[in-house]
Write an enzyme that holds these catalytic residues in place. Structure first.
Site, PDB file in Angstrom:
ATOM      1  N   HIS A 269      15.945 -10.752   8.577  1.00 14.82           N
ATOM      2  CA  HIS A 269      15.854 -11.954   8.554  1.00 14.82           C
ATOM      3  C   HIS A 269      17.074 -12.969   9.010  1.00 14.82           C
ATOM      4  CE1 HIS A 269      12.317 -10.692   6.390  1.00 14.82           C
ATOM      5  NE2 HIS A 269      13.024 -10.519   5.151  1.00 14.82           N
ATOM      6  N   ASP A 320       8.040  -5.691   5.687  1.00 15.54           N
ATOM      7  CA  ASP A 320       8.593  -6.487   4.679  1.00 15.54           C
ATOM      8  C   ASP A 320       7.547  -6.564   3.477  1.00 15.54           C
ATOM      9  OD1 ASP A 320      10.047  -8.249   3.287  1.00 15.54           O
ATOM     10  OD2 ASP A 320      10.247  -9.444   4.656  1.00 15.54           O
TER      11      ASP A 320
HETATM   12  C1  NGQ Z   1      12.820  -9.579  -1.367  1.00 13.71           C
HETATM   13  N1  NGQ Z   1      11.847 -10.811   0.235  1.00 13.71           N
HETATM   14  O1  NGQ Z   1      13.782  -9.170  -1.857  1.00 13.71           O
HETATM   15  O2  NGQ Z   1      11.689  -9.028  -1.914  1.00 13.71           O
HETATM   16  C2  NGQ Z   1      12.883 -10.847  -0.751  1.00 13.71           C
HETATM   17  C3  NGQ Z   1      12.589 -12.147  -1.526  1.00 13.71           C
HETATM   18  C4  NGQ Z   1      15.045 -13.017  -2.114  1.00 13.71           C
HETATM   19  C5  NGQ Z   1      11.985 -11.396   1.529  1.00 13.71           C
HETATM   20  N2  NGQ Z   1      13.161 -12.086   1.700  1.00 13.71           N
HETATM   21  C6  NGQ Z   1      13.662 -12.354  -2.710  1.00 13.71           C
HETATM   22  N3  NGQ Z   1      11.098 -11.718   2.289  1.00 13.71           N
HETATM   23  O3  NGQ Z   1      15.257 -12.913  -0.877  1.00 13.71           O
HETATM   24  O4  NGQ Z   1      15.555 -13.477  -3.029  1.00 13.71           O
HETATM   25 ZN    ZN Z   2      12.976  -7.924   2.351  1.00 16.52          ZN
END
Ligand code: NGQ
Ligand code: ZN
Length: 453
Positions: A269, A320
């Protein structure tokens, strides 16, 4: 062990289709002899044979909540409200659940043409934050799921220590994710013991929000120089703004300035980049880990694809959150996001005559392989024998020359065109069916029903 000989009418090699290729498979790896000779004993794979696609970013447990966060809440919904729903779900998942969910997900990946997954794994401990009797129980569940499904795995145990850039402690629902650097390095070391052709261990730093600079340096100083390193970097504007106010610069810039970012890095990302960061990231050789369906689903923003490619940047794709599990859909939405914003067409093709589908497919094979830290993503001698055979009888491929197959595959299909999949020399998908799909799906159903109760 003997060599099995195969041939393909068209094999995707070195960024183009080669005709009448002979492919040897020995000990799970490819040995390419060149052109097939008519009449020589070999098994015909099919008309169009591709390398399997690496999936460079996965949180397997999230597959079981896909579609369950699409109802509007009391206010404006966002990435952060989704994250609360996700945390609530994550609370309930134990090792057996994780194994059941991940195995089902990996079957789906193989059927869609992914033959390797980088699992960014942070669901480490019991719901109250204390370690399981076996500290690696959750990681082990991922490893076993990948073995059952027959998909290649880069296991990326995640270091997660703080709840924000200011170093605040983990919230109650984040405690399951936490480690000290010492305990984390022990986990990494224990996972490395089983590494081989099917499995590679790397490291992951959850994000700059979750790992302080001293801990980043401690981990980088303690691991081998060739280990893959993944990080979530700049997905949401609030984290860019928090980084600016706490550290005086944007997240990608901070990373470029403070650690040696090079080809073993995968910046997941890297959505929000200014022009200097785009250039710096492209020049670093690190992989931009793009997850277009999740990034769209979570309302993240749009990556500066054209200028990144023009400056020689390396990219790969991941599913993801698994709101969708298909390289076709990732690549399609990667291009469509650009078209919608730029009001242009054929953005990922950077010179006249280039095919968008071929450009995107070739780039994500190379970036995905780099992020995986193992020899995959190519039909080449020594690469793991991960092959995808397209369904050349599918109507959308009728009357298509090889030159148009990739674009038809990526842009025009609505049913999967993946017919057979070989992973590490073994057939895991035949005629669109995974060899163990009903047992794995039955166990998955029981697990998600248990989690719902
Ligand atoms: C995650 N997911 O760690 O699953 C993250 C969200 C975060 C994405 N970034 C949680 N899509 O970044 O704090
Ligand atoms: Zn992630």
């Amino acid at each position: 062990m003997s060599t099995s000989m195969y041939r393909a009418d068209h094999a995707w090699q070195g960024n183009r289709w080669n005709q009448d290729m002979a492919l040897g498979v020995r000990d799970g790896r490819l040995a390419i002899d060149g052109q097939a000779i008519a009449g020589e004993p070999s098994i015909r794979l099919g008309k169009y044979v591709l390398p399997g696609m690496p999936n460079l970013h996965s949180h397997a447990f999230q597959r079981a909540m896909a579609g369950m966060a699409e109802r509007r809440g009391p206010g404006d919904d966002s990435f952060w409200t989704w994250r609360e729903t996700m945390y609530g779900f994550a609370q309930r998942v134990g090792p057996d659940d994780l194994k059941a969910i991940a195995a089902q997900l990996y079957v789906e990946m193989l059927k869609a043409g992914y033959t390797h997954v980088c699992e960014f794994h942070y669901l480490h401990h019991q719901p109250d934050g204390s370690p399981w009797p076996d500290a690696a129980a959750m990681s082990q569940a991922v490893v076993e799921a990948a073995e059952e499904a027959g998909i290649g795995l880069t296991i990326l145990p995640v270091l997660y220590m703080t709840g924000g850039f200011d170093g605040r402690p983990l919230g109650e629902r984040q405690r399951r994710f936490g480690h000290t650097v010492e305990a984390y390095l022990r986990l990494v070391q224990s996972l490395r013991d089983g590494d081989g052709m099917h499995k590679t261990t790397g490291v992951a730093l959850h994000s700059l929000r979750a790992v302080r600079p001293d801990a980043i340096h401690a981990v980088l100083g303690a691991i081998p120089r060739d280990m893959p390193v993944h990080i979530h970097i700049a997905e949401q504007m609030p984290e860019v703004e928090e980084c600016l106010s706490e550290r005086g610069c944007r997240p990608v810039q901070w990373l470029l300035d403070n650690v040696q970012v090079d080809a073993r890095w995968c910046l997941v990302h890297a959505t929000h980049l200014d022009a200097g960061e785009t250039r710096g990231l492209a020049q670093s050789g690190a992989v931009a880990g793009l997850c277009p369906t999740t990034e769209a689903n979570l309302g993240d923003g749009v990556f500066p694809l054209a200028s990144f490619i023009d400056q020689g940047g390396v990219l790969g794709i991941g599913s993801d959150s698994h709101i969708s599990v298909s390289p076709v859909e990732e690549l399609r939405w990667l291009e469509y996001g650009q078209r919608l914003v730029a009001r242009q067409r054929n953005v990922a093709a950077r010179h006249a005559g280039q095919s968008v589908g071929e450009s995107l497919f070739a780039r994500s094979l190379a970036g995905g392989a780099a992020a995986s830290g193992t020899a995959i993503g190519a039909i080449a001698t020594g690469a793991r024998a991960d092959l995808v055979v397209l369904d050349d009888l599918a109507p959308v491929l009728a009357a298509r020359d090889a030159a148009d197959v990739m674009d038809s595959f990526i842009f025009s299909g609505n049913v999967p065109l993946v017919r057979d999949v070989m992973a590490a020399g073994q057939w895991v998908v035949r005629d669109g069916q995974h060899i163990d799909q009903s047992r794995i799906a039955d166990r998955y159903r029981l697990a998600v029903e248990r989690l719902k109760a």
